[in-house]
Design a protein around this motif. Structure first.
Motif, PDB file in Angstrom:
ATOM      1  N   GLY A 112       2.156   9.292   7.066  1.00  0.00           N
ATOM      2  CA  GLY A 112       1.770  10.567   7.650  1.00  0.00           C
ATOM      3  C   GLY A 112       0.884  10.352   8.874  1.00  0.00           C
ATOM      4  N   LEU A 113       0.956  11.278   9.799  1.00  0.00           N
ATOM      5  CA  LEU A 113       0.185  11.155  11.038  1.00  0.00           C
ATOM      6  C   LEU A 113      -1.320  11.118  10.760  1.00  0.00           C
ATOM      7  CD1 LEU A 113       0.390  10.947  14.112  1.00  0.00           C
ATOM      8  CD2 LEU A 113       0.199  13.442  14.209  1.00  0.00           C
ATOM      9  N   GLU A 114      -1.795  11.950   9.840  1.00  0.00           N
ATOM     10  CA  GLU A 114      -3.229  11.949   9.518  1.00  0.00           C
ATOM     11  C   GLU A 114      -3.650  10.627   8.889  1.00  0.00           C
ATOM     12  OE1 GLU A 114      -4.629  15.395   7.414  1.00  0.00           O
ATOM     13  OE2 GLU A 114      -3.455  16.743   8.678  1.00  0.00           O
ATOM     14  N   ASP A 115      -2.823  10.091   7.992  1.00  0.00           N
ATOM     15  CA  ASP A 115      -3.121   8.792   7.393  1.00  0.00           C
ATOM     16  C   ASP A 115      -3.147   7.707   8.460  1.00  0.00           C
ATOM     17  OD1 ASP A 115      -3.282   9.877   4.853  1.00  0.00           O
ATOM     18  OD2 ASP A 115      -1.202   9.407   4.353  1.00  0.00           O
ATOM     19  N   PHE A 116      -2.185   7.761   9.383  1.00  0.00           N
ATOM     20  CA  PHE A 116      -2.142   6.780  10.461  1.00  0.00           C
ATOM     21  C   PHE A 116      -3.416   6.863  11.310  1.00  0.00           C
ATOM     22  CE2 PHE A 116      -1.164   5.549  14.826  1.00  0.00           C
ATOM     23  CZ  PHE A 116      -0.776   4.236  14.621  1.00  0.00           C
ATOM     24  N   TYR A 117      -3.828   8.073  11.633  1.00  0.00           N
ATOM     25  CA  TYR A 117      -5.041   8.251  12.428  1.00  0.00           C
ATOM     26  C   TYR A 117      -6.263   7.684  11.695  1.00  0.00           C
ATOM     27  CZ  TYR A 117      -8.860  10.295  15.026  1.00  0.00           C
ATOM     28  OH  TYR A 117     -10.023  10.457  15.742  1.00  0.00           O
ATOM     29  N   ASP A 118      -6.367   7.943  10.391  1.00  0.00           N
ATOM     30  CA  ASP A 118      -7.482   7.415   9.598  1.00  0.00           C
ATOM     31  C   ASP A 118      -7.522   5.888   9.655  1.00  0.00           C
ATOM     32  OD1 ASP A 118      -8.207  10.000   8.910  1.00  0.00           O
ATOM     33  OD2 ASP A 118      -7.282   9.904   6.913  1.00  0.00           O
ATOM     34  N   VAL A 119      -6.357   5.248   9.527  1.00  0.00           N
ATOM     35  CA  VAL A 119      -6.290   3.785   9.585  1.00  0.00           C
ATOM     36  C   VAL A 119      -6.639   3.304  10.988  1.00  0.00           C
ATOM     37  CG1 VAL A 119      -4.797   1.758   9.331  1.00  0.00           C
ATOM     38  CG2 VAL A 119      -4.612   3.653   7.715  1.00  0.00           C
ATOM     39  N   LEU A 120      -6.185   4.019  11.993  1.00  0.00           N
ATOM     40  CA  LEU A 120      -6.483   3.672  13.379  1.00  0.00           C
ATOM     41  C   LEU A 120      -7.992   3.657  13.621  1.00  0.00           C
ATOM     42  CD1 LEU A 120      -5.030   3.145  16.132  1.00  0.00           C
ATOM     43  CD2 LEU A 120      -5.201   5.599  16.539  1.00  0.00           C
ATOM     44  N   VAL A 121      -8.677   4.663  13.116  1.00  0.00           N
ATOM     45  CA  VAL A 121     -10.144   4.739  13.260  1.00  0.00           C
ATOM     46  C   VAL A 121     -10.801   3.587  12.507  1.00  0.00           C
ATOM     47  CG1 VAL A 121     -12.176   6.111  12.655  1.00  0.00           C
ATOM     48  CG2 VAL A 121     -10.192   7.212  13.712  1.00  0.00           C
ATOM     49  N   LYS A 122     -10.326   3.302  11.295  1.00  0.00           N
ATOM     50  CA  LYS A 122     -10.882   2.191  10.503  1.00  0.00           C
ATOM     51  C   LYS A 122     -10.651   0.855  11.219  1.00  0.00           C
ATOM     52  CE  LYS A 122     -12.310   4.425   6.871  1.00  0.00           C
ATOM     53  NZ  LYS A 122     -13.703   4.726   6.719  1.00  0.00           N
ATOM     54  N   TRP A 123      -9.503   0.697  11.876  1.00  0.00           N
ATOM     55  CA  TRP A 123      -9.193  -0.515  12.635  1.00  0.00           C
ATOM     56  C   TRP A 123     -10.223  -0.713  13.751  1.00  0.00           C
ATOM     57  CZ3 TRP A 123      -6.658  -4.889  12.385  1.00  0.00           C
ATOM     58  CH2 TRP A 123      -6.314  -5.585  13.545  1.00  0.00           C
ATOM     59  N   ARG A 124     -10.491   0.364  14.475  1.00  0.00           N
ATOM     60  CA  ARG A 124     -11.455   0.275  15.579  1.00  0.00           C
ATOM     61  C   ARG A 124     -12.845  -0.061  15.048  1.00  0.00           C
ATOM     62  NH1 ARG A 124     -10.259  -1.255  19.989  1.00  0.00           N
ATOM     63  NH2 ARG A 124     -12.171  -2.373  20.078  1.00  0.00           N
ATOM     64  N   GLU A 125     -13.247   0.575  13.938  1.00  0.00           N
ATOM     65  CA  GLU A 125     -14.542   0.282  13.337  1.00  0.00           C
ATOM     66  C   GLU A 125     -14.618  -1.175  12.908  1.00  0.00           C
ATOM     67  OE1 GLU A 125     -14.855   3.096  10.128  1.00  0.00           O
ATOM     68  OE2 GLU A 125     -15.291   4.771  11.486  1.00  0.00           O
ATOM     69  N   PHE A 126     -13.544  -1.676  12.308  1.00  0.00           N
ATOM     70  CA  PHE A 126     -13.488  -3.087  11.901  1.00  0.00           C
ATOM     71  C   PHE A 126     -13.672  -4.005  13.106  1.00  0.00           C
ATOM     72  CE2 PHE A 126     -10.527  -6.694  11.956  1.00  0.00           C
ATOM     73  CZ  PHE A 126     -11.154  -7.536  11.056  1.00  0.00           C
ATOM     74  N   LEU A 127     -12.957  -3.729  14.178  1.00  0.00           N
ATOM     75  CA  LEU A 127     -13.064  -4.567  15.371  1.00  0.00           C
ATOM     76  C   LEU A 127     -14.485  -4.539  15.937  1.00  0.00           C
ATOM     77  CD1 LEU A 127      -9.719  -3.709  17.198  1.00  0.00           C
ATOM     78  CD2 LEU A 127     -10.255  -5.749  15.839  1.00  0.00           C
ATOM     79  N   ASP A 128     -15.081  -3.361  15.993  1.00  0.00           N
ATOM     80  CA  ASP A 128     -16.441  -3.235  16.521  1.00  0.00           C
ATOM     81  C   ASP A 128     -17.447  -3.992  15.671  1.00  0.00           C
ATOM     82  OD1 ASP A 128     -15.470  -1.677  18.584  1.00  0.00           O
ATOM     83  OD2 ASP A 128     -16.046   0.219  17.665  1.00  0.00           O
ATOM     84  N   GLU A 129     -17.254  -3.973  14.346  1.00  0.00           N
ATOM     85  CA  GLU A 129     -18.191  -4.633  13.429  1.00  0.00           C
ATOM     86  C   GLU A 129     -18.062  -6.147  13.439  1.00  0.00           C
ATOM     87  OE1 GLU A 129     -17.283  -2.930   9.643  1.00  0.00           O
ATOM     88  OE2 GLU A 129     -18.150  -0.989  10.149  1.00  0.00           O
ATOM     89  N   THR A 130     -16.873  -6.670  13.770  1.00  0.00           N
ATOM     90  CA  THR A 130     -16.639  -8.102  13.648  1.00  0.00           C
ATOM     91  C   THR A 130     -16.639  -8.857  14.967  1.00  0.00           C
ATOM     92  OG1 THR A 130     -14.224  -7.806  13.673  1.00  0.00           O
ATOM     93  CG2 THR A 130     -15.335  -7.828  11.508  1.00  0.00           C
ATOM     94  N   ARG A 131     -17.052  -8.221  16.008  1.00  0.00           N
ATOM     95  CA  ARG A 131     -17.128  -8.923  17.319  1.00  0.00           C
ATOM     96  C   ARG A 131     -18.322  -9.815  17.370  1.00  0.00           C
ATOM     97  NH1 ARG A 131     -15.060  -4.232  20.949  1.00  0.00           N
ATOM     98  NH2 ARG A 131     -12.899  -4.693  20.721  1.00  0.00           N
TER      99      ARG A 131
END
Length: 124
Positions: free
Chosen positions: A105-124
């Motif tokens: 679903g588009l909303e689920d995809f968006y939620d994962v997209l946001v989590k992906w960005r948060e993950f990248l920001d936290e692990t730099r």
């Protein structure tokens, strides 16, 4: 849909692992989107346009995987699936395409997209 994001501490590469039938999403996040902030922002803007019905659908063709978004769902698929060739198998055999195509679903995809960005920001 379950998923896990990891970063290799030696090489710095990122990996996204998704549950069965959604593996293609993991490949897309890690290999196609990666750490591209500009593409992340563009996709977020596209999702907002799709949700407000200002855009009927959107497609981005990547190196190996592409993504299609519409107002209801996201589809990630291997570019080779678009060549129009159909494989034929004996009745008792079937092709598992969970690593070549995934829907959510588009909303689920968006939620994962946001989590992906948060993950990248936290692990730099």
């Amino acid at each position: 849909m379950e998923y896990e994001f990891r970063r290799n501490t030696l090489t710095g590469t990122v990996l996204a692992t998704f549950s069965m039938d959604h593996e293609a999403l993991g490949f897309w996040f890690a290999e196609e989107l990666g750490e591209d902030t500009d593409k992340y922002v563009e996709i977020c803007q596209v999702i907002a346009q799709l949700q407000s019905s200002r855009l009927p659908q959107w497609r981005w063709v990547g190196k190996a995987l592409s993504i299609e978004l519409d107002g209801e769902q996201a589809r990630v698929f291997a570019n080779e699936l678009e060549n129009g060739e159909e494989l034929e198998f004996e009745e008792s055999l079937s092709l598992y395409d969970g690593e070549s195509e995934a829907f959510c679903g588009l909303e689920d995809f968006y939620d994962v997209l946001v989590k992906w960005r948060e993950f990248l920001d936290e692990t730099r």
